[in-house]
Write a protein that holds these residues in place. Structure first.
Motif: not given
Length: 1498
Positions: A559-566, A647-650
């Motif tokens: 729902x809210x932008x979540x980011x990871x970095x490398x 947003x869900x396990x699926x």
């Protein structure tokens, strides 16, 4: 002899064609049963058994390009005569003017809903069990697929994910203008090890061509620039006026252009305008110099192909296409739009355009330049943008979807221009100076951000979809998001809605700004690039290297932008960063997250050009990241938090399912097992309603509230989505974007996905029917994950119209009908659907049908739904999915065949019907349309009977609900085999046998056909391959779900009557081949053949060849049960070497099961004793021969540790040694080698203990036995038996053997192996060793005792000298000196021992000095002090005479000399004041001192 017909057929019937079993029995779709003139229709099989799915759904794609996952693939014979047939290509298509008036286009399909003639009733189909039709099952699966497909594309847009607060309590307060400072913005999923850090991989790393480095080293040029043209996979460098191009992937294909007269200022690769140049010129190279602008052309070898890494050869046209004057302006940036417009940015802040046309006009040349800044609108824009003059334009970029142009000036000002809806205009929209940006950031943040956050704008990049229009990346790594619309809106829905404002709408901080986390923060960046959600930054770390940052969204939509970095280290300083476009899929236009389209042929790749070369990074797809995470964390059990993301396990479970069924990215069996385990572990009903985003935030992987408990019974799962799927009509679903409906997203005021379950239930009660409400809350995440993957595979063309208008030979030619869904798309999707269907068939427990469940899906009411168990409902839903997949595969296969032909000729006259039909409607409701298409295709082939046979066969393979002619095929096979017996020509005989095999395989699943008779005849005719393939086909049809496999594998707990029946059927089928094989082996070993007729006699050499062919044919099949039967056959005949020659994955599992059966004493053969290791040896030898050294090492290790094989300890040591050798033969050792070496060390200690006990036993036996001795002897013998029976651990060896039996050396070994460095315990052990040795030689003379002790101490000391804790030198010296006889003449006995052990002289000198000083401090002079003094004098004397080994300490020889002098001097002082009793020592000290004074250090 002529064989009798297998079955009687109606007279006059033509025996040809093929009818595989239908994947859908009974209802569903009605296809025409066409029959050419002159062919009598066969007797309708009105009682055919309905089946859920045929295990042999033929793929419409070329099987040579399709392979399933390892050891799970479909049967793919290795013989040269496969069963695949193909119709003629487009060039062989008959003329449309052929006479087809006699072809019956209105023939109906026979009723297939009943039981097969002459067969016993079989299991009911899902339709019969549900009480509904097949069509209703397909509609149910389609509704679920549509709903989940719509959920996929309803994920929040970039704008909403940025603006949505994490806390739902704050959602009512309005949007958030700043993000990046919350822990959920950059969740530490990598640090928590629930997501692998290897999210990007380096696929290319090439240095700058050495020729260029050599040129640069000769002298520093005045101007030298570098960059990248990612569209053509080239890097470039300009040195003065020369241009150099090379392939940045490997540094090859270096070319140059030297046709310019002035140094190059800048250049750009721009698309060419359509219909201006020849078709081979797709790109133009626009170069700016001080006085002119030069435009060159790039030629592609085949313009019909996309520019890909292997499809094109690139050439630069040496002669310029256009050359125009720069009018004394210095152009520092060039940009080309997709439509072919070329914009120039000048150093004075103006923007110009280079325009060109195909021919000369009345008032214009072919190419000219115009100043856009001098137009009326631009002048007005400059009037409201003071300070623009003189501010150089250093970047221009364009949004080719919205037709907006953006520019960035040297000072950091940003400008936006409207190019109008057709892309041909130019109008100023708005601008923002750098000071304005800083003020706006402060204003938007309400003064919570410091102004120094905005130091410099590094780059700008358009966002082509959604509400956000532009992203500006700052030096700090922060991102500024701008919109050109007020109010903010998704303008891509309507291109005619033009931009009207340029405003900052959001600020995204880089990682490291959250006070609750300690994430790394990017330092001062100097270059950046943003595209498709990926942000790439290059930051200074050292003077020669940069740190490369890539920030990307989390794997799954949130729902809210979540980011990871490398973060990675570059080999030099970054010069240019570009996103490599995908030739087959434009990722910048992707309206959904990567997880939705990751199965397609695309990869996000970023090329970084540095001062020393180029590096290409590839973003791993979500399922690839999951694969790496599973491997790194060794299973899904260790990454529970990963399956709580999104947003869900699926969503993560769909990744796991895709990893398991991906037909093109094959994984190891271990990875496959982990993926499936994750699907079952986290996909159950338990905790399914608890979402990972509680309140819109990422669920912590350490939250124990979601721990998986398979024994816990929970309530049915609540659906995570706020939306409901409606009735089955198409208008109730949101169409994918390719259908023209745009990108649906969740509105601001809509209920969020993380709303409470009560709210969702209330919404369901308002919007969905009771039936749908129950269905939505009755499915587990595993169910939805499987459906999600199906929906994603179909997503690209599900709602796309089937056809579109095109032209035969260019725009000026005749208008024709062309496919809008291409054959390649269908082929690619079909591979996935086949793999999914195979998975469902291999896991029947997922979709096992319950007979007492409910009426039809379409007729479920509330009371019926409440009575339906959730698990049963899910199984039935997945069974419906199998029906849906079967129907879909048939229709897609038919469409692929249609695309392979002259499309416009076949479908001539069907334009109106097809132009309004989508693929979805064709599959669900297009029965009549499908019938017309097939009839139209067949009607074009009637001019050539052979061609009709070919297309008929292909259609029957792809669409098995057509052409049921099993009886005719059986008669045809019998006729061919009778003919073969009278033919002597080998080629013709072989051709007929192959033809008969192809026909007989098609009817192998029908119980009325005597397949055994065919197999016997194949054996007699010397065609064992045909017999084997026919048996394989028959076994598959008799047991499509491979129920017999569990019985064949020896699973004694399987009491399923169906499995036992399937096993009996398969055994009878296989027996034919093994009887034939026994006959061949007998003939090969005997000189005489039992066959009486001379012409049928098989010679021994021929029989041996046929036996080998039979075995090879069995091994070429994918029938695991057949393989296992063959392996048992070889074992029974003790053909071990022949068994080991087999290289197949099935042999691995067979030998493993056999080994387990032997070790547990449950060997089913009965003839192999429990302690027989031959089967166990076969397993590790098999792995070793196949270079699978790790598996061999593991098996050898288990074999060494086994307790039921009767091995002695020496054999166990040999197995461990072999295991270590195997482990050292592989590069992927991991921790296994260390574990094995530790086991071997402990085992050697155990062997040492065993040897010691054996010596004791021998000594007792040789000394005679008494009652007391007999008891001790029995105990020792029991200990020997126990030590031989199994491998012990350190604790057992110490507590049960070493300590009770007083095996002191073994105790020391155990302490050393365990690292137990207890000083008191170790010194006690050494004392015991010395005392035990003294007691054993007590009757020997003193000299002999000292020699024996010396040898023992030297032997043990050398073993532990490298571990000082376990060889206490100081203790041993003091102990030995105290026990040394006083009258011995060997003063340096202890010193000599220590030198032999290789204790350094310097260490000994220190120890003896310390010992002497301690004794000297006593009040009375003791003999011990004098003894130690004598030893020291002896040591120093040895040193002075160079008789001490100083190899390891030669460098401190001078230091030792001084040390010796000081020590002797000190001793002389101490002894000088004593009585004459010490006169001898004084004299010795004087002599030693003289020697030291004369000593010379070389």
């Amino acid at each position: 002899m002529t064989p009798s017909p297998v079955i009687q057929y109606p007279p006059g019937q033509v025996h040809s064609g093929q009818t595989p079993q239908s994947p859908v029995g009974g209802g569903g779709m009605s296809y025409p049963n066409w029959q050419p003139v002159g062919m009598t229709p066969p007797t309708p099989v009105s009682s055919r058994e309905p089946r859920l799915f045929s295990s042999r759904i033929a793929s419409p794609m070329d099987h040579s390009h399709f392979h399933g996952p390892p050891n799970r693939s479909q049967y793919s014979p290795s013989s040269p005569f496969g069963t695949s047939t193909g119709g003629p290509g487009p060039s062989n298509t008959p003329s449309p003017r052929m006479d087809t008036s006699s072809y019956n286009l209105n023939r109906s399909i026979p009723n297939t809903g009943g039981q097969q003639l002459g067969s016993t009733p079989g299991p009911q189909s899902p339709a019969m069990q549900f009480g509904c039709s097949d069509q209703e099952l397909v509609d149910h699966a389609a509704r679920i697929t549509d709903r989940l497909m719509n959920n996929d594309i309803r994920t929040p847009s970039l704008y909403h994910s940025l603006m949505q607060p994490h806390d739902p309590q704050l959602a009512q307060a309005g949007m958030r203008p700043i993000s990046g400072f919350m822990d959920n913005d950059y969740p530490p999923v990598v640090q928590q090890q629930i997501v692998t850090e290897n999210q990007f991989s380096i696929v290319h790393n090439a240095p700058i061509p050495p020729e260029l480095n050599e040129m640069l080293s000769q002298g520093e040029p005045k101007t030298c620039k570098m960059g990248v043209f990612p569209e053509i996979y080239r890097a470039w460098m300009t040195i003065e006026s020369d241009l150099y191009l090379w392939d940045f992937r490997d540094g090859s294909d270096l070319s140059f252009y030297d046709g310019l007269k002035e140094p190059i200022i800048t250049m750009a690769l721009v698309p060419s305008k359509p219909n201006v140049f020849v078709s081979t010129i797709k790109h133009l190279l626009c170069i700016s110099t001080a006085s002119e602008i030069v435009i060159l052309g790039f030629i592609l070898t085949d313009p019909s192909l996309p520019m890909s890494p292997t499809s094109q050869v690139l050439e630069l046209v040496p002669q310029p296409i256009f050359v125009i004057s720069s009018d004394s302006l210095r152009y520092v940036v060039i940009h080309g739009t997709k439509s072919g417009r070329i914009f120039l940015g000048a150093s004075n802040g103006t923007i110009h355009e280079v325009a060109y046309q195909a021919g000369r006009g009345w008032f214009k040349d072919r190419c000219w330049k115009k100043d856009l800044s001098s137009s009326y609108f631009a002048s007005f824009f400059k009037f409201i943008s003071p300070g623009a003059q003189g501010d150089a334009v250093i970047q221009i970029t364009s949004d080719d979807e919205r037709q907006i142009l953006y520019s960035r000036s040297l000072s950091g000002a940003l400008y936006a221009y409207d190019l109008s809806a057709d892309g041909n205009g130019f109008r100023g929209i708005g601008h923002m100076t750098f000071e304005g940006i800083v003020n706006e950031v402060i204003s938007v943040s309400k003064k919570t951000l410091e102004p120094n956050l905005v130091k410099k704008v590094l780059t700008i990049s358009p966002v082509k979809m959604g509400e956000v229009c532009l992203v500006a990346v700052l030096e700090s790594g922060a991102r500024l998001y701008f919109s050109c619309y007020h109010p903010v809106m998704n303008s891509t829905r309507d291109i005619n809605t033009r931009p009207n404002v340029f405003q900052l709408i959001h600020i995204r901080l880089p990682p490291g700004h959250c006070p609750a986390t300690s994430l790394q923060r990017p330092s001062s960046s100097h270059i950046a690039y943003y595209s498709s959600g990926l942000l790439a930054l290059a930051s200074h770390t050292t003077q020669e290297h940069d740190s490369f940052w890539i920030i990307s969204p989390l794997l799954y939509p949130t729902q809210c932008l979540s980011e990871v970095f490398f973060v990675n280290k570059l080999p030099g300083r970054a010069v240019d960063i570009q996103f490599i476009p995908n030739p087959e899929y434009d990722l910048s236009l992707q309206q959904v997250s990567d997880v939705v389209t990751q199965h397609l042929k695309w990869h996000k790749q970023i090329v970084v050009l540095t001062s020393s070369g180029s590096v290409v990074f590839r973003a791993n797809k979500p399922y690839e990241i999951l694969k790496s995470t599973l491997i790194e964390r060794k299973g899904p059990e260790n990454i529970k938090g990963h399956f709580e993301l999104g947003m869900g396990r699926e969503y993560p479970l769909s990744n796991s399912f895709l990893l398991a069924v991906h037909p093109f990215d094959h994984v190891d069996q271990s990875v496959y097992d982990m993926a499936i385990r994750a699907l079952f572990l986290y996909g159950n009903f338990e905790n399914a309603s608890q979402q990972s985003f509680e309140g819109g935030r990422v669920q912590s992987p350490h939250d124990r509230s979601l721990d998986f408990n398979p024994n816990m019974v929970s309530t049915p799962r609540q659906e995570t989505s706020h939306s409901m799927y409606g009735p089955s009509d198409a208008q109730s679903y949101i169409s994918p974007p390719l259908a023209g409906s745009g990108y649906p997203h969740q509105g601001i005021n809509q209920q969020p996905i993380y709303a409470s379950s009560a709210g969702r239930m209330q919404q369901q009660g308002q919007t969905g029917s009771p039936q749908e409400t129950y269905q939505l809350r009755s499915c587990s995440p595993r169910h939805d994950a499987i459906y999600l993957v199906v929906g994603r595979v179909l997503y690209e063309f599900w709602n796309r119209p089937l056809v579109k208008s095109g032209f035969l030979n260019g725009p000026e030619s005749v208008k024709i009908l062309v496919p809008n869904v291409q054959g390649d798309e269908v082929t690619y999707a079909t591979a996935f659907l086949h793999s999914i269907l195979r998975f469902l068939n291999e896991n029947p427990s997922l979709c096992m049908i319950r007979t007492s469940v409910t009426p039809a899906f379409g007729n479920i009411n509330v009371s019926d739904g409440r009575q339906l168990h959730a698990h049963d409902f899910e199984r039935n839903s997945l069974a419906a999915l199998k029906n849906f997949l079967s129907i879909t595969l048939e229709v897609l296969g038919m469409w692929k065949i249609l695309c392979d032909h002259q499309f416009h000729i076949v479908l001539q006259g069907l334009d109106d019907r097809l132009q309004t039909t989508t693929m979805k409607s064709l599959i669900l409701n297009g029965q009549s349309t499908v019938s017309i298409i097939i009839n139209a295709l067949i009607s074009k082939y009637l001019g050539d009977n052979a061609a009709v046979d070919a297309i008929s066969l292909r259609l029957r393979e792809v669409c098995p609900t057509l052409f049921r002619n099993e009886d005719a095929i059986g008669s045809k096979v019998a006729e061919i085999l009778a003919k073969v017996r009278n033919i002597t020509d080998v080629t013709e005989k072989e051709a007929l046998l192959k033809e008969s095999l192809i026909l007989s395989e098609k009817i192998s699943g029908h119980s009325r056909i005597n397949i055994n008779n065919f197999c016997l005849q194949y054996g007699e005719l010397g065609f064992p391959v045909g017999a084997v393939r026919l048996v394989v086909s028959s076994a598959k049809n008799a047991d499509p779900d491979q129920l017999a496999l569990s019985v064949v594998k020896g699973n004694s707990s399987n009491n399923d009557p169906a499995a036992i029946r399937a096993f009996q059927t398969r055994s009878e089928t296989y027996k034919v081949v093994f009887d034939m094989l026994d006959k061949y082996v007998t003939l090969a070993t005997n000189a005489q053949s039992p066959v009486p007729r001379k012409d049928d006699r098989i010679q021994p050499s021929v029989a041996q060849k046929l036996a080998d062919e039979t075995v090879h044919a069995i091994l070429s099949s994918d029938d695991e049960a057949f393989h296992i039967t063959l392996y048992n056959w070889l074992l029974e005949r003790k053909l071990f070497d022949r068994l080991l020659e087999i290289k197949h994955g099935f042999l691995d599992s067979f030998l493993q099961r056999a080994a387990d059966a032997v070790t547990t004493g449950k060997w089913p053969g009965g003839g192999t004793p429990a302690n027989d290791t031959r089967v166990l040896d076969l397993l590790w030898r098999h792995h070793e021969m196949n270079s699978n050294h790790t598996a061999a090492a593991q098996i050898l290790s288990k074999l060494a540790e086994s307790t039921t094989t009767g091995l002695n300890l020496q054999q166990r040591l040999e197995y461990l040694s072999r295991a270590i050798i195997c482990c050292k033969s592989t590069s992927r050792r991991g921790d296994l080698l260390d574990v094995l070496e530790d086991k071997l060390d402990v085992a050697r200690i155990q062997k040492s203990i065993l040897d010691s006990i054996s010596l004791k036993v021998s000594a007792i036996v040789s000394s005679g036995t008494t009652e007391e001795v007999s008891s001790e002897l029995k105990n020792l013998q029991d200990a020997i038996d126990k030590l031989n029976s199994q491998l012990m651990n350190i604790t057992q060896l110490y507590s049960e053997f070493a300590h009770p039996l007083k095996l002191h050396e073994a105790k020391l070994e155990i302490f050393h192996a365990a690292g137990h460095a207890d000083r008191n315990a170790i010194e006690a052990v050494w004392s015991d060793i010395i005392e035990a040795e003294l007691s054993s030689v007590s009757r020997q003379p003193a000299d002999a005792q000292m020699e024996i002790i010396r040898r023992k101490l030297v032997a043990i000391g050398k073993k532990y000298i490298s571990s000082p804790s376990f060889f206490p030198v100081e203790f041993l010296i003091e102990h030995l000196e105290s026990m040394k006889p006083q009258d011995t003449e060997d003063v340096g006995w202890v010193f000599t021992i220590m030198m032999e052990v290789e204790v350094t002289f310097s260490d000994l000198l220190v120890i003896y000095e310390k010992l002497w000083k301690r004794l000297n401090m006593r009040e009375n002079t003791s003999s011990d002090e004098l003894q130690i003094a004598k030893v020291i004098i002896f040591m120093v004397d040895q040193f002075a005479r160079n008789e001490v080994d100083l190899r390891n300490i030669h460098h401190i020889r001078l230091e030792l000399l001084e040390k010796c002098k000081q020590l002797i001097a000190h001793m002389m002082v101490e002894f000088s004041g004593r009585t004459d009793d010490n006169k001898q020592i004084k004299m010795q000290l004087d002599r030693v001192q003289d020697k030291l004074d004369r000593y010379r250090v070389n």
